[in-house]
Motif scaffolding. Structure first.
Motif, PDB file in Angstrom:
ATOM      1  N   HIS A  18       0.823  -1.208   0.000  1.00  0.00           N
ATOM      2  CA  HIS A  18       0.000   0.000   0.000  1.00  0.00           C
ATOM      3  C   HIS A  18       0.855   1.256   0.000  1.00  0.00           C
ATOM      4  CE1 HIS A  18      -2.953  -2.949   1.844  1.00  0.00           C
ATOM      5  NE2 HIS A  18      -3.580  -2.514   0.780  1.00  0.00           N
ATOM      6  N   ILE A  19       1.850   1.285   0.901  1.00  0.00           N
ATOM      7  CA  ILE A  19       2.740   2.439   1.028  1.00  0.00           C
ATOM      8  C   ILE A  19       4.179   1.931   1.094  1.00  0.00           C
ATOM      9  CG2 ILE A  19       3.409   4.433   2.446  1.00  0.00           C
ATOM     10  CD1 ILE A  19       0.617   4.708   1.287  1.00  0.00           C
ATOM     11  N   ASN A  52      10.221  -3.939  -4.997  1.00  0.00           N
ATOM     12  CA  ASN A  52      10.038  -3.753  -6.436  1.00  0.00           C
ATOM     13  C   ASN A  52       8.577  -3.632  -6.858  1.00  0.00           C
ATOM     14  OD1 ASN A  52      12.854  -4.103  -7.796  1.00  0.00           O
ATOM     15  ND2 ASN A  52      12.788  -5.690  -6.230  1.00  0.00           N
ATOM     16  N   ALA A  53       7.676  -3.586  -5.889  1.00  0.00           N
ATOM     17  CA  ALA A  53       6.255  -3.469  -6.196  1.00  0.00           C
ATOM     18  C   ALA A  53       5.873  -2.023  -6.497  1.00  0.00           C
ATOM     19  CB  ALA A  53       5.430  -3.991  -5.024  1.00  0.00           C
ATOM     20  N   ARG A  54       4.744  -1.859  -7.161  1.00  0.00           N
ATOM     21  CA  ARG A  54       4.165  -0.536  -7.349  1.00  0.00           C
ATOM     22  C   ARG A  54       3.090  -0.343  -6.280  1.00  0.00           C
ATOM     23  NH1 ARG A  54       3.849   3.018 -11.589  1.00  0.00           N
ATOM     24  NH2 ARG A  54       4.827   1.493 -12.992  1.00  0.00           N
ATOM     25  N   ALA A 109       6.811   1.479   5.478  1.00  0.00           N
ATOM     26  CA  ALA A 109       6.246   0.553   4.502  1.00  0.00           C
ATOM     27  C   ALA A 109       4.994  -0.046   5.118  1.00  0.00           C
ATOM     28  CB  ALA A 109       7.245  -0.548   4.147  1.00  0.00           C
ATOM     29  N   ALA A 110       3.947  -0.172   4.312  1.00  0.00           N
ATOM     30  CA  ALA A 110       2.696  -0.758   4.784  1.00  0.00           C
ATOM     31  C   ALA A 110       2.112  -1.604   3.671  1.00  0.00           C
ATOM     32  CB  ALA A 110       1.706   0.331   5.205  1.00  0.00           C
ATOM     33  N   GLY A 111       1.562  -2.745   4.048  1.00  0.00           N
ATOM     34  CA  GLY A 111       1.001  -3.608   3.027  1.00  0.00           C
ATOM     35  C   GLY A 111       0.201  -4.755   3.602  1.00  0.00           C
ATOM     36  N   PHE A 112      -0.124  -5.684   2.718  1.00  0.00           N
ATOM     37  CA  PHE A 112      -0.941  -6.842   3.065  1.00  0.00           C
ATOM     38  C   PHE A 112      -0.273  -8.093   2.507  1.00  0.00           C
ATOM     39  CE2 PHE A 112      -4.112  -9.946   1.674  1.00  0.00           C
ATOM     40  CZ  PHE A 112      -4.806 -10.189   2.847  1.00  0.00           C
TER      41      PHE A 112
END
Length: 322
Positions: free
Chosen positions: A205-206, A296-298, A212-215
């Motif tokens: 997500h960020i 490397n993610a968007r 850094a934030a994500g799932f």
């Protein structure tokens, strides 16, 4: 008694390795660091040879290769982007290697190191100490013994404040450190994959210079995470308590307490290695792939199921290099 060499002995993490070598009854023969501020070695191995130049260190290691001082192990405590090269040095020197996290920055580096293991007959071990934390072991046991088809909901929050020095150091350069998720998150991602199984989905997500934030969807868990080095993201209770670090792990609304003790597990890690129970290249593969894919993610922004702290305001730091 095993003979050790250390590369990166002036760094932050090296004292834990010095302590582990000493407490397991082994001997440090030689150490290398470009900085000569290594007086801490006097507390552990005052007779250890020390070099600030790689070339002289290399010659010394070659000189003792066929003597009783030859190295059995090389401990790697250098910046992240140098791990691969220094692991290779240790293997070529005829030693097993114990490397700090992250083992390497890219999954394909693990494949190449496995080839070197086969060529040299030596082994590479990674310090994955959260797997040795009593609370984490108990957590894994609870999941393993729980319903086989249950998928847990987990929130991970880890904030460890860093000052302005961070952005000037190699840690502030994503090409050298791998970024904030790699620097402060790789142990947690290893822990999560060890407990909950294979990663099925990785959404970011960020991803910024300071957070850094994500799932992450594992076989047995849906994980929302938030990692930060910015003190402004600390919750109110941490600030009021005068704390600059905040760790919180929740599973299905229940807090998993593991805030103490996980920095004191290096000696136990060394003991496991000597007992043939160390964590090798394949053990490190999952967490390295996770941080590589995050880096490397968007980022998709605040969409879907995101960690609540992902919505905090962002101030880009002028020293950050990406």
């Amino acid at each position: 008694m095993k003979n050790f060499g250390i590369i990166g002995v002036a760094g932050y993490i090296a004292p834990r390795h010095l302590k582990a070598i000493k407490e397991t009854g082994n001997r440090l023969v030689v150490a290398l660091d470009k900085s000569d501020s290594v007086g801490i070695m006097d507390s552990y191995f005052p007779q250890c040879s020390f070099y600030t130049e790689y070339e002289r260190f290399d010659r010394f290691v070659e000189k003792i290769k066929h003597t009783e001082d030859r190295l059995d192990f090389v401990s790697v405590c250098t910046p992240n982007y140098l791990h691969d090269s220094h692991i290779r040095f240790g293997l070529r020197a005829g030693a097993d290697v114990i490397c700090e996290k992250p083992l390497v920055l890219n999954p394909w580096n693990i494949d190449a190191l496995q080839n070197m293991e086969m060529e040299t007959g030596k082994k590479v071990y990674n310090i994955l100490q959260l797997r040795l934390h009593p609370a984490i072991i108990e957590w894994k046991k609870m999941v393993d013994e729980g319903p086989k088809d249950k998928v847990y909901d987990v929130d991970l929050t880890y904030i460890t404040s860093r000052g302005l020095w961070y952005y000037t150091s190699w840690k502030g350069d994503v090409t050298k450190s791998g970024g904030v998720a790699t620097n402060i998150g790789v142990h947690f991602y290893d822990m999560l994959s060890w407990i909950f199984g294979e990663v099925l989905e990785n959404v970011v997500h960020i991803y910024e210079h300071d957070r850094a934030a994500g799932f992450l969807r594992f076989e047995k868990a849906r994980v929302r995470y938030f990692l930060s080095i910015n003190a402004k993201t600390l919750p109110k209770e941490a600030v009021e308590a005068g704390k600059r670090t905040y760790r919180k792990m929740e599973m299905d609304g229940r807090e998993i307490e593991f805030s103490e003790g996980f920095t004191e597990l290096h000696t136990e890690s060394y003991k496991r290695i000597f007992a043939g129970e160390g964590f090798g290249l394949d053990d490190a593969r999952s967490c390295i792939k996770i941080v590589h894919d995050i880096r490397n993610a968007r980022p998709i922004g605040l969409k879907g199921d995101y960690h609540p702290l992902a919505a905090l305001p962002l101030e880009r730091h002028p020293f950050y290099r990406r």
